[in-house]
Design a protein around this motif. Sequence first.
Motif, PDB file in Angstrom:
ATOM      1  N   ASP A 151       6.359  19.921 -20.627  1.00  7.97           N
ATOM      2  CA  ASP A 151       5.845  19.218 -21.785  1.00  7.97           C
ATOM      3  C   ASP A 151       5.247  17.910 -21.274  1.00  7.97           C
ATOM      4  OD1 ASP A 151       6.013  18.818 -24.906  1.00  7.97           O
ATOM      5  OD2 ASP A 151       6.698  16.946 -23.964  1.00  7.97           O
ATOM      6  N   HIS A 152       4.086  17.510 -21.814  1.00  3.42           N
ATOM      7  CA  HIS A 152       3.405  16.327 -21.293  1.00  3.42           C
ATOM      8  C   HIS A 152       4.294  15.088 -21.357  1.00  3.42           C
ATOM      9  CE1 HIS A 152       0.283  13.019 -21.546  1.00  3.42           C
ATOM     10  NE2 HIS A 152       0.177  13.494 -20.329  1.00  3.42           N
ATOM     11  N   ALA A 153       4.975  14.886 -22.468  1.00  2.16           N
ATOM     12  CA  ALA A 153       5.856  13.712 -22.599  1.00  2.16           C
ATOM     13  C   ALA A 153       6.990  13.769 -21.579  1.00  2.16           C
ATOM     14  CB  ALA A 153       6.407  13.622 -24.011  1.00  2.16           C
ATOM     15  N   ASP A 154       7.543  14.958 -21.351  1.00  2.00           N
ATOM     16  CA  ASP A 154       8.604  15.112 -20.350  1.00  2.00           C
ATOM     17  C   ASP A 154       8.078  14.811 -18.944  1.00  2.00           C
ATOM     18  OD1 ASP A 154      10.351  15.834 -22.352  1.00  2.00           O
ATOM     19  OD2 ASP A 154      10.244  17.987 -21.921  1.00  2.00           O
ATOM     20  N   ALA A 155       6.844  15.237 -18.656  1.00  2.02           N
ATOM     21  CA  ALA A 155       6.257  14.979 -17.336  1.00  2.02           C
ATOM     22  C   ALA A 155       6.071  13.484 -17.116  1.00  2.02           C
ATOM     23  CB  ALA A 155       4.917  15.709 -17.199  1.00  2.02           C
ATOM     24  N   LEU A 156       5.614  12.773 -18.149  1.00  2.00           N
ATOM     25  CA  LEU A 156       5.450  11.323 -18.028  1.00  2.00           C
ATOM     26  C   LEU A 156       6.790  10.635 -17.770  1.00  2.00           C
ATOM     27  CD1 LEU A 156       2.869  10.660 -20.890  1.00  2.00           C
ATOM     28  CD2 LEU A 156       2.450  10.560 -18.414  1.00  2.00           C
ATOM     29  N   SER A 192       8.657  24.053 -20.521  1.00  2.00           N
ATOM     30  CA  SER A 192       8.381  24.151 -21.957  1.00  2.00           C
ATOM     31  C   SER A 192       8.103  25.599 -22.350  1.00  2.00           C
ATOM     32  CB  SER A 192       7.165  23.292 -22.295  1.00  2.00           C
ATOM     33  OG  SER A 192       6.748  23.512 -23.627  1.00  2.00           O
ATOM     34  N   ARG A 193       8.539  25.989 -23.536  1.00  2.00           N
ATOM     35  CA  ARG A 193       8.256  27.341 -24.033  1.00  2.00           C
ATOM     36  C   ARG A 193       6.756  27.561 -24.202  1.00  2.00           C
ATOM     37  NH1 ARG A 193      12.205  30.620 -25.383  1.00  2.00           N
ATOM     38  NH2 ARG A 193      10.937  31.854 -26.810  1.00  2.00           N
ATOM     39  N   ALA A 249       8.028   8.694 -14.298  1.00  2.00           N
ATOM     40  CA  ALA A 249       8.548   7.314 -14.320  1.00  2.00           C
ATOM     41  C   ALA A 249       9.943   7.256 -13.699  1.00  2.00           C
ATOM     42  CB  ALA A 249       8.575   6.797 -15.757  1.00  2.00           C
ATOM     43  N   GLU A 250      10.786   8.236 -14.035  1.00  2.00           N
ATOM     44  CA  GLU A 250      12.150   8.283 -13.481  1.00  2.00           C
ATOM     45  C   GLU A 250      12.120   8.462 -11.965  1.00  2.00           C
ATOM     46  OE1 GLU A 250      15.939  11.350 -13.412  1.00  2.00           O
ATOM     47  OE2 GLU A 250      14.619  11.412 -15.149  1.00  2.00           O
ATOM     48  N   LEU A 251      11.281   9.377 -11.481  1.00  2.00           N
ATOM     49  CA  LEU A 251      11.195   9.607 -10.036  1.00  2.00           C
ATOM     50  C   LEU A 251      10.650   8.382  -9.306  1.00  2.00           C
ATOM     51  CD1 LEU A 251       9.940  13.282  -9.845  1.00  2.00           C
ATOM     52  CD2 LEU A 251      12.082  12.381  -8.943  1.00  2.00           C
TER      53      LEU A 251
END
Length: 170
Positions: A147-152, A21-22, A156-158
């Motif tokens: 980004d927190h949403a991206d990490a969540l 994230s920027r 889940a994907e992993l």
Amino acid sequence: MTEETATAERLTLRPPANRVSRRAMGYWAVWAAVGWVILVGGQAAFVFTSDDAPTWLVVTLTISCVLAPLHLLVMPQWRYRIHRWEVTGEAVYTQEGWLKQDWRIAPISRIQTVDIERDPVEQLFKLAKLTVTTASAAGPVKISGLDHADALALAAELTKTTQATPGDAT
């Protein structure tokens, strides 16, 4: 050729595709600023409260006052250009650092746990750090500045991918 050998041949060290994230630049700058404030504040307190401050300390205070703003301007942008990550169906790729750069590949079949961490400053910047623990002597793979949403979503994907991937993670 075994499936494991074929996978190893496909996993090559390469630059990962995704940037963090920027907002990570602000996060890195804040932590660096904290360090500089402590250093320069300590030096300044000693210089300005001393009747006869040593010349070397006045010189180091001056150097610190020049280096601090340069570091705060250059380091976050440099790190942002370098920090990258990517997850494929076969591996997690990371690249991080700014003076010392670290590139890692963690095969999906070797993943044992996936964790998300957020310190108070990361929470202010809506960032998170994803830690992928593997059966590797090199230790866990970390993706900082997400980004927190991206990490969540990535966690889940992993988790879903590792459950569907054969292997013993050892």
